[in-house]
Motif scaffolding. Structure first.
Motif, PDB file in Angstrom:
ATOM      1  N   GLU A 100       0.859  -1.377   0.012  1.00 21.87           N
ATOM      2  CA  GLU A 100       0.053   0.106  -0.038  1.00 21.87           C
ATOM      3  C   GLU A 100       0.885   1.282   0.072  1.00 21.87           C
ATOM      4  OE1 GLU A 100      -2.350  -0.852   3.604  1.00 21.87           O
ATOM      5  OE2 GLU A 100      -4.059  -0.943   2.232  1.00 21.87           O
ATOM      6  N   ASP A 101       2.170   1.209   0.506  1.00 26.19           N
ATOM      7  CA  ASP A 101       2.982   2.201   0.469  1.00 26.19           C
ATOM      8  C   ASP A 101       4.377   2.182  -0.249  1.00 26.19           C
ATOM      9  OD1 ASP A 101       3.427   4.983   1.215  1.00 26.19           O
ATOM     10  OD2 ASP A 101       4.287   4.258   3.053  1.00 26.19           O
ATOM     11  N   ILE A 102       4.467   1.550  -1.269  1.00 31.47           N
ATOM     12  CA  ILE A 102       5.754   1.339  -1.976  1.00 31.47           C
ATOM     13  C   ILE A 102       6.553   2.488  -2.555  1.00 31.47           C
ATOM     14  CG2 ILE A 102       6.714   0.227  -3.881  1.00 31.47           C
ATOM     15  CD1 ILE A 102       4.741  -1.928  -4.228  1.00 31.47           C
ATOM     16  N   PRO A 103       7.631   2.818  -2.356  1.00 29.86           N
ATOM     17  CA  PRO A 103       8.250   3.930  -2.520  1.00 29.86           C
ATOM     18  C   PRO A 103       8.098   4.418  -4.084  1.00 29.86           C
ATOM     19  CG  PRO A 103       9.630   2.878  -1.307  1.00 29.86           C
ATOM     20  CD  PRO A 103       8.413   1.825  -1.339  1.00 29.86           C
ATOM     21  N   GLU A 104       7.761   5.568  -4.590  1.00 28.59           N
ATOM     22  CA  GLU A 104       7.510   5.909  -5.794  1.00 28.59           C
ATOM     23  C   GLU A 104       8.453   5.521  -7.013  1.00 28.59           C
ATOM     24  OE1 GLU A 104       6.391   9.942  -6.317  1.00 28.59           O
ATOM     25  OE2 GLU A 104       4.781   9.733  -4.827  1.00 28.59           O
ATOM     26  N   SER A 105       9.837   5.281  -6.430  1.00 30.75           N
ATOM     27  CA  SER A 105      11.078   5.129  -7.347  1.00 30.75           C
ATOM     28  C   SER A 105      11.057   3.502  -7.475  1.00 30.75           C
ATOM     29  CB  SER A 105      12.305   5.680  -6.970  1.00 30.75           C
ATOM     30  OG  SER A 105      12.504   5.192  -5.582  1.00 30.75           O
ATOM     31  N   THR A 106      10.267   2.706  -6.812  1.00 28.48           N
ATOM     32  CA  THR A 106      10.321   1.321  -6.779  1.00 28.48           C
ATOM     33  C   THR A 106       9.200   0.586  -7.640  1.00 28.48           C
ATOM     34  OG1 THR A 106      11.604   1.307  -4.707  1.00 28.48           O
ATOM     35  CG2 THR A 106      10.592  -0.724  -5.401  1.00 28.48           C
ATOM     36  N   ILE A 107       9.428  -0.354  -8.130  1.00 25.60           N
ATOM     37  CA  ILE A 107       8.427  -1.142  -8.948  1.00 25.60           C
ATOM     38  C   ILE A 107       8.682  -2.618  -8.503  1.00 25.60           C
ATOM     39  CG2 ILE A 107       7.271  -2.099 -11.104  1.00 25.60           C
ATOM     40  CD1 ILE A 107       8.217   0.705 -12.341  1.00 25.60           C
ATOM     41  N   ILE A 108       7.597  -3.268  -7.969  1.00 22.42           N
ATOM     42  CA  ILE A 108       7.702  -4.628  -7.379  1.00 22.42           C
ATOM     43  C   ILE A 108       7.055  -5.630  -8.529  1.00 22.42           C
ATOM     44  CG2 ILE A 108       7.386  -6.322  -5.719  1.00 22.42           C
ATOM     45  CD1 ILE A 108       7.547  -4.150  -3.595  1.00 22.42           C
ATOM     46  N   ILE A 109       7.659  -6.791  -8.998  1.00 23.62           N
ATOM     47  CA  ILE A 109       6.964  -7.623  -9.961  1.00 23.62           C
ATOM     48  C   ILE A 109       6.912  -8.956  -9.126  1.00 23.62           C
ATOM     49  CG2 ILE A 109       7.092  -8.920 -12.024  1.00 23.62           C
ATOM     50  CD1 ILE A 109       8.437  -6.854 -13.253  1.00 23.62           C
ATOM     51  N   PHE A 110       5.788  -9.420  -8.768  1.00 21.25           N
ATOM     52  CA  PHE A 110       5.373 -10.725  -7.960  1.00 21.25           C
ATOM     53  C   PHE A 110       5.039 -11.726  -9.262  1.00 21.25           C
ATOM     54  CE2 PHE A 110       3.993  -7.716  -4.868  1.00 21.25           C
ATOM     55  CZ  PHE A 110       4.885  -8.335  -3.783  1.00 21.25           C
ATOM     56  N   SER A 111       5.802 -12.821  -9.380  1.00 25.43           N
ATOM     57  CA  SER A 111       5.420 -13.933 -10.183  1.00 25.43           C
ATOM     58  C   SER A 111       5.040 -15.276  -9.517  1.00 25.43           C
ATOM     59  CB  SER A 111       6.659 -13.936 -11.437  1.00 25.43           C
ATOM     60  OG  SER A 111       6.295 -14.976 -12.136  1.00 25.43           O
ATOM     61  N   GLU A 112       3.886 -15.617  -9.397  1.00 24.72           N
ATOM     62  CA  GLU A 112       3.463 -16.604  -8.794  1.00 24.72           C
ATOM     63  C   GLU A 112       2.662 -17.663  -9.728  1.00 24.72           C
ATOM     64  OE1 GLU A 112       4.290 -17.033  -5.577  1.00 24.72           O
ATOM     65  OE2 GLU A 112       5.127 -15.090  -5.409  1.00 24.72           O
ATOM     66  N   LYS A 113       2.798 -18.909  -9.462  1.00 22.93           N
ATOM     67  CA  LYS A 113       1.980 -19.892 -10.006  1.00 22.93           C
ATOM     68  C   LYS A 113       0.781 -20.065  -9.728  1.00 22.93           C
ATOM     69  CE  LYS A 113       5.423 -23.288 -11.667  1.00 22.93           C
ATOM     70  NZ  LYS A 113       6.738 -22.256 -11.377  1.00 22.93           N
ATOM     71  N   ASP A 114       0.514 -20.170  -8.227  1.00 24.34           N
ATOM     72  CA  ASP A 114      -0.850 -20.203  -7.689  1.00 24.34           C
ATOM     73  C   ASP A 114      -1.163 -18.966  -6.672  1.00 24.34           C
ATOM     74  OD1 ASP A 114      -1.678 -22.701  -8.830  1.00 24.34           O
ATOM     75  OD2 ASP A 114      -0.037 -23.576  -7.410  1.00 24.34           O
ATOM     76  N   VAL A 115      -2.296 -18.483  -6.553  1.00 26.84           N
ATOM     77  CA  VAL A 115      -2.576 -17.496  -5.686  1.00 26.84           C
ATOM     78  C   VAL A 115      -4.050 -17.702  -5.073  1.00 26.84           C
ATOM     79  CG1 VAL A 115      -1.397 -15.553  -7.040  1.00 26.84           C
ATOM     80  CG2 VAL A 115      -3.710 -15.539  -7.208  1.00 26.84           C
ATOM     81  N   ASP A 116      -4.112 -17.185  -3.698  1.00 25.74           N
ATOM     82  CA  ASP A 116      -5.355 -17.183  -3.357  1.00 25.74           C
ATOM     83  C   ASP A 116      -6.143 -15.893  -3.536  1.00 25.74           C
ATOM     84  OD1 ASP A 116      -7.698 -17.160  -1.797  1.00 25.74           O
ATOM     85  OD2 ASP A 116      -6.765 -18.186   0.023  1.00 25.74           O
ATOM     86  N   LYS A 117      -6.911 -15.752  -4.176  1.00 24.80           N
ATOM     87  CA  LYS A 117      -7.683 -14.331  -4.498  1.00 24.80           C
ATOM     88  C   LYS A 117      -8.373 -13.870  -3.415  1.00 24.80           C
ATOM     89  CE  LYS A 117      -7.963 -15.233  -9.504  1.00 24.80           C
ATOM     90  NZ  LYS A 117      -8.866 -15.249 -10.704  1.00 24.80           N
ATOM     91  N   ARG A 118      -8.747 -14.722  -2.274  1.00 26.47           N
ATOM     92  CA  ARG A 118      -9.399 -14.189  -1.063  1.00 26.47           C
ATOM     93  C   ARG A 118      -8.372 -13.450  -0.071  1.00 26.47           C
ATOM     94  NH1 ARG A 118     -11.392 -19.874   0.563  1.00 26.47           N
ATOM     95  NH2 ARG A 118      -9.338 -20.344   0.237  1.00 26.47           N
ATOM     96  N   GLY A 119      -7.293 -13.584  -0.312  1.00 27.02           N
ATOM     97  CA  GLY A 119      -6.133 -13.177   0.523  1.00 27.02           C
ATOM     98  C   GLY A 119      -5.900 -11.606   0.353  1.00 27.02           C
ATOM     99  N   ARG A 120      -5.652 -11.114   1.537  1.00 27.01           N
ATOM    100  CA  ARG A 120      -5.483  -9.536   1.725  1.00 27.01           C
ATOM    101  C   ARG A 120      -4.240  -9.215   0.663  1.00 27.01           C
ATOM    102  NH1 ARG A 120      -2.567  -6.470   5.700  1.00 27.01           N
ATOM    103  NH2 ARG A 120      -3.001  -4.220   5.648  1.00 27.01           N
ATOM    104  N   LEU A 121      -3.243 -10.021   0.740  1.00 27.94           N
ATOM    105  CA  LEU A 121      -2.153  -9.477  -0.159  1.00 27.94           C
ATOM    106  C   LEU A 121      -2.570  -9.369  -1.777  1.00 27.94           C
ATOM    107  CD1 LEU A 121       0.852  -8.815  -0.787  1.00 27.94           C
ATOM    108  CD2 LEU A 121       1.442 -11.194  -0.524  1.00 27.94           C
ATOM    109  N   TYR A 122      -3.459 -10.523  -2.137  1.00 28.77           N
ATOM    110  CA  TYR A 122      -3.865 -10.514  -3.492  1.00 28.77           C
ATOM    111  C   TYR A 122      -4.689  -9.211  -3.752  1.00 28.77           C
ATOM    112  CZ  TYR A 122      -6.615 -11.233  -7.648  1.00 28.77           C
ATOM    113  OH  TYR A 122      -7.270 -11.047  -8.829  1.00 28.77           O
ATOM    114  N   LYS A 123      -5.671  -8.857  -2.810  1.00 29.84           N
ATOM    115  CA  LYS A 123      -6.408  -7.887  -3.073  1.00 29.84           C
ATOM    116  C   LYS A 123      -5.789  -6.532  -2.838  1.00 29.84           C
ATOM    117  CE  LYS A 123     -10.337 -10.117  -0.764  1.00 29.84           C
ATOM    118  NZ  LYS A 123     -11.118 -10.259   0.453  1.00 29.84           N
TER     119      LYS A 123
END
Length: 328
Positions: A100-123
């Protein structure tokens, strides 16, 4: 996908990307496209960090908070972390708050095979960035893609031939890419035909079963037995072959029953099949009477029971079934 392409084209990147799903070919393509667009190659050593597996979340966040060096962005890639599934609850919660508060100069790419769309991190990743699911395209879309890919290699593949390839090759974009590359090298700029596909391409189990069923339908026990021997030599499971044979007879029965009453397009919709497959089932079903198809399904059930109760070895039981079906 259109949104991702727009980000790459305009350079207006999200703070984070979640790339997930079953189709690893797409995941790899999307990630490479993002990396190329976000960071010049000569800036990656100092400004890109990759965390693979169950990496320490604190280290990931510390890397993300580091300012970029002589570049506009710092890029963090997190692969197969398990953060989007159950089992790392505390780490997932911490990362959800950080997203929710990633620095403006940073970009994060998550690459995952499986995710739980109900989880807070996914949302949070979906709300504060862009989440893309990599699904294997439908057969018709795979055919379109194969034809366009072939053109990029400087070789022509008619749409009907591309549909045959998509129907014949294993349902995997990486494998299909390799098959198109082989065909392009084989033809050296000429037009690809179905005969070329039969000559050099690796067929899926389903396509091989179609061939096996043609031999059975033609009462050609010798070639049917040879085809089955090839499947066993290729380490295919006899039980899987049996399942596929039963499936073929079931679709033969359904498609031939519906064919006089419905269009092939409507049959495809009703049975959740591709029209190309319906055509194959209708044509294949003409080699059998309705009584023969019902009897074949009964024989498949009896063979399955004999194998699972230990009355017969699986490899021999399926071979006997094939020869018996050819003879009836």
């Amino acid at each position: 996908m259109k949104e991702l392409n727009n980000h790459i084209k305009t350079g207006n990147f999200a703070r984070c990307y979640l790339l997930f799903g079953e189709e690893s070919f797409l995941l790899d393509r999307w990630r490479k496209s993002l990396v190329s667009a976000i960071l010049p190659e000569d800036a990656r050593d100092m400004n890109m960090e990759i965390f693979a597996g169950k990496a320490d979340v604190t280290r990931i966040m510390e890397a993300a908070e580091t300012m970029p060096f002589l570049a506009e962005h710092r890029l963090i890639i997190v692969e197969d972390s398990g953060l989007f599934q159950s089992g790392r609850k505390d780490d997932s919660e911490a990362m959800a708050s950080f997203v929710e508060d990633i620095p403006e100069s940073t970009i994060i790419i998550f690459s995952e095979k499986d995710v739980d769309k109900r989880g807070r991190l996914y949302k949070r990743a979906n709300t504060n960035g862009l989440a893309l699911e990599a699904k294997t395209p439908k057969e018709a879309d795979l055919a379109d893609w194969a034809a366009k890919l072939c053109a990029s290699f400087g070789t022509e593949m008619p749409r009907s031939v591309a549909a045959y390839l998509a129907r014949t090759a294993p349902v995997d974009m990486a494998l299909l890419y390799n098959e198109v590359a082989k065909l392009a090298a084989y033809k050296l700029g000429g037009e690809i035909t179905t005969a070329d596909i039969d000559a050099i391409c690796t067929k899926s189990l389903e396509a091989k079963i179609f061939d096996l069923m043609r031999f059975i339908g033609n009462k050609d026990a010798k070639r049917a037995a040879a085809m089955y021997a090839n499947l066993i030599a290729a380490k295919e499971s006899p039980l899987m072959v049996l399942t596929m044979i039963a499936r073929q007879f079931r679709y033969y029965l359904q498609c031939t029953y519906l064919a006089p009453k419905m269009s092939q397009k409507d049959i495809a919709s009703k049975l959740s099949l591709h029209p190309f497959a319906v055509r194959e089932f209708v044509e294949g079903g003409r080699n059998f009477s309705r009584e023969a198809m019902v009897k074949a399904l009964e024989n498949c059930l009896e063979t399955d029971y004999a194998i699972k109760t230990g009355q017969m070895a699986d490899e021999l039981a399926v071979e006997i079934l094939i020869i018996k079906t050819c003879a009836e």
